[in-house]
Enzyme design. Structure first.
Site, short mmCIF file in Angstrom:
data_model
loop_
_atom_site.label_atom_id
_atom_site.label_comp_id
_atom_site.label_asym_id
_atom_site.label_seq_id
_atom_site.Cartn_x
_atom_site.Cartn_y
_atom_site.Cartn_z
N CYS A 12 0.73 -1.24 -0.16
CA CYS A 12 0.03 0.09 0.08
C CYS A 12 0.88 1.22 -0.05
O CYS A 12 0.94 2.02 1.10
CB CYS A 12 -0.98 0.08 1.12
N CYS A 41 -6.00 1.66 -4.60
CA CYS A 41 -5.70 2.34 -3.19
C CYS A 41 -6.70 3.39 -3.16
O CYS A 41 -6.67 4.46 -3.81
CB CYS A 41 -4.21 3.15 -3.46
#
Lengths: 431, 125
Positions: A194, A375
């Protein structure tokens, strides 16, 4: 199929049969293969669920010592003070399908030449097919002077280390905003899970300070490890524009190498030599590497950019090992250019499962993974940008009515209300 | 988006809401059945559905507007978080859920009152 699944399936059938809206039925294989899944994280559990349904005669073993399962995409919301650690903590046992053997130990050694995996107790497990889904290792000690135990003390935060660390990070953000000073943010030079999270926590700190009327008391600096703040050019341009508008300074080519918690100084490697910055608050994102058992095995890349940290060599479209044809790597540990998010796992798992099912049923494996990475970039409390892209860095929005480069509440709704359910459904192989 | 088929959505909703999904579905079915039954009863007693329908629409509108402002709070955000047409449209869509439920309840109550009135004062043919 257990009673709960039967009820769920029957309910789903009843609800949707009238609509004629069932998806294409998943292919199955009756092969009696021995399958070992190393790791019971997002990828491991999702693999176990799908394989147990699509290869019901296979003997499936999952190896992992962890009993708790953490919904890591929620760490940002814990770090924002909105969720509690319990909101992101599940039990692995609740997601391991019946009929699968769970060896509650870590993996100590991979021996792909002998088709064998050794556990930490010395137990040897043979397999016909091996799925490596161990996740990655957070190497806090790769930063001199840094240690995981420092999180939540003296202005040091890091939402990556777990739910409690994320909660402690929020307390440090609050203290920093109370007292004022300089806050440092950044990311490591390694591949990482991430890559949007370091930016999210910067935006959250900025917004929190504004909401508390204390923004003028804090100076925020984002230290990018390279010449950009994000690897996807249009997202990079957008974030740079937003940082400028929100008075977040950016230093480029700054890699955090050392930290002095007592003196509150952070040292960065830059193109012009080491630079030391004073801080009152620092959000540390550690270097990330493959676990030792993987790094010490023949599985990692032997050369190239992904070799240094031990990421497993795989074909980026099929996630299959080119030297060991019965080995696949899924999730964070896979040596592919992008794809270290839960959303990536959601697209990777069906590819490797469908290909194995096809192959063991005598058909050609045709499924491919395009590098899908997603994301939901939280940009403020209540706002996010839903960014989705592929290996090429091309934006590939799932919802045509949501502009990926616009801050929207609907993207926040997906982050705050939608992702956890989708993630849990993914663990059960249903999404 | 093609991946979001009804079965997948069902499992996502179930994992998000647990048994509340079935409770809400049950309430929705009860309301639907109630509205249909009251409409039929109005027809049998010769009463027009216009007044209960108008009352239901008014109630639905009021509740939808109120919930439009409350919906962002349900996501731990403020009303100021809404920006762009898609945000307003989605907030309105979510607010319509309690709005329609309120409308259905009001319709049933109003229709019941109408039919009770016609029991006491039968409509002349």
């Amino acid at each position: 199929m257990n009673r709960r699944e039967l009820l769920l399936g029957a309910s789903a059938a009843g609800a949707f049969s009238a609509l004629g809206a069932f998806p294409t039925r998943a292919q199955v294989s009756s092969a009696r293969a021995r399958i070992v899944i190393a790791g019971a994280g997002a990828a491991g559990l999702s693999l176990a669920s799908r394989l147990s349904r699509q290869m019901e005669h296979a003997s499936i073993t999952i190896i992992d010592a962890k009993h708790e399962h953490h919904f890591q995409p929620g760490y940002t919301l814990v770090g924002a003070g909105l969720w509690q650690p319990t909101d992101v903590t599940f039990r692995n046992a609740d997601f391991i399908p019946p009929g699968i053997e769970w060896i509650e130990e870590g993996v100590a050694d991979f021996d792909p030449d002998a088709n064998r995996v050794a556990t930490t107790s010395g137990r040897s497990v043979n397999c016909d097919f091996l799925f490596v889904a161990t996740g990655l290792m957070l190497d806090y000690r790769g930063i001199q002077g840094m240690d995981e135990s420092l999180i939540g003390k003296d202005g040091i935060a890091s939402i990556y280390a777990g739910p409690e660390a994320a909660a402690a990070s929020f307390r440090e953000i609050e203290t920093f905003i109370d007292r004022g000073g300089v806050g440092l943010f950044g990311r490591p030079p390694t591949e990482m899970k991430c890559a949007g999270a370091p930016l999210k926590i910067t935006f959250i700190t900025d917004d929190r300070a504004r909401r508390r009327g204390r923004r003028e008391n804090v100076e925020l600096i984002y230290n990018a490890h390279a010449g950009a703040v994000f690897a996807v050019p249009p997202v990079n341009d957008k974030v740079k524009e937003m940082f400028a508008a929100r008075d977040v300074a950016v230093n480029y080519n700054h890699v955090l190498t050392a930290i002095d918690p007592d003196a509150k100084k952070a040292t960065y490697r830059t193109e012009g030599g080491d630079v030391t910055l004073d801080y009152d608050f620092i959000h540390v994102v550690p270097p990330m590497r493959a676990p030792d058992a993987v790094r010490n095995s023949p599985l990692p890349w032997q050369d190239g950019a992904l070799a240094a940290d031990g990421w497993i060599e795989v074909d980026k479209a099929t996630l299959r090992h080119p030297r060991f044809a019965n080995v696949f790597a899924v999730g964070d540990v896979a040596g592919v250019p992008r794809g270290k998010t839960a959303a990536s796992v959601k697209w990777q798992v069906p590819v490797v499962v469908d290909n194995l099912v096809a192959e063991t049923a005598g058909r050609d494996p045709t499924a491919t993974y395009n590098g899908y990475t997603s994301c939901p970039m939280v940009t403020a409390y209540g706002k996010a940008m839903l960014i989705e892209f592929d290996y090429d860095g091309t934006l590939i929005p799932s919802f045509p009515f949501i502009d990926p480069l616009e801050e929207r509440w609907i993207s926040w709704v997906i982050e705050e209300k939608g992702l956890k359910g989708a993630y849990r459904a993914m663990l059960r192989g249903r999404a | 988006m093609a991946d979001f088929n009804p079965v997948t959505l069902y499992f996502i909703l179930y994992e998000s809401m647990g048994v509340w999904l079935f409770i809400l579905a049950g309430v929705a079915i009860l309301l639907l059945v109630g509205v249909i039954m009251m409409t039929l009863r109005l027809g049998r007693t010769g009463r027009p559905a216009k007044r209960p329908a108008m009352a239901a629409i008014a109630a639905a509108l009021v509740v939808t507007v109120v919930f439009f402002f409350l919906v962002p709070g349900w996501t731990l955000a403020g009303i100021g978080a809404l920006s762009g047409v898609v945000d307003y449209a989605f907030a309105a869509l979510l607010a319509l859920v309690p709005g329609v439920a309120a409308g259905a309840i009001v319709f049933m109550l109003a229709a019941r009152r109408c039919t009770a009135k016609s029991m006491r004062q039968p409509v002349s043919a």
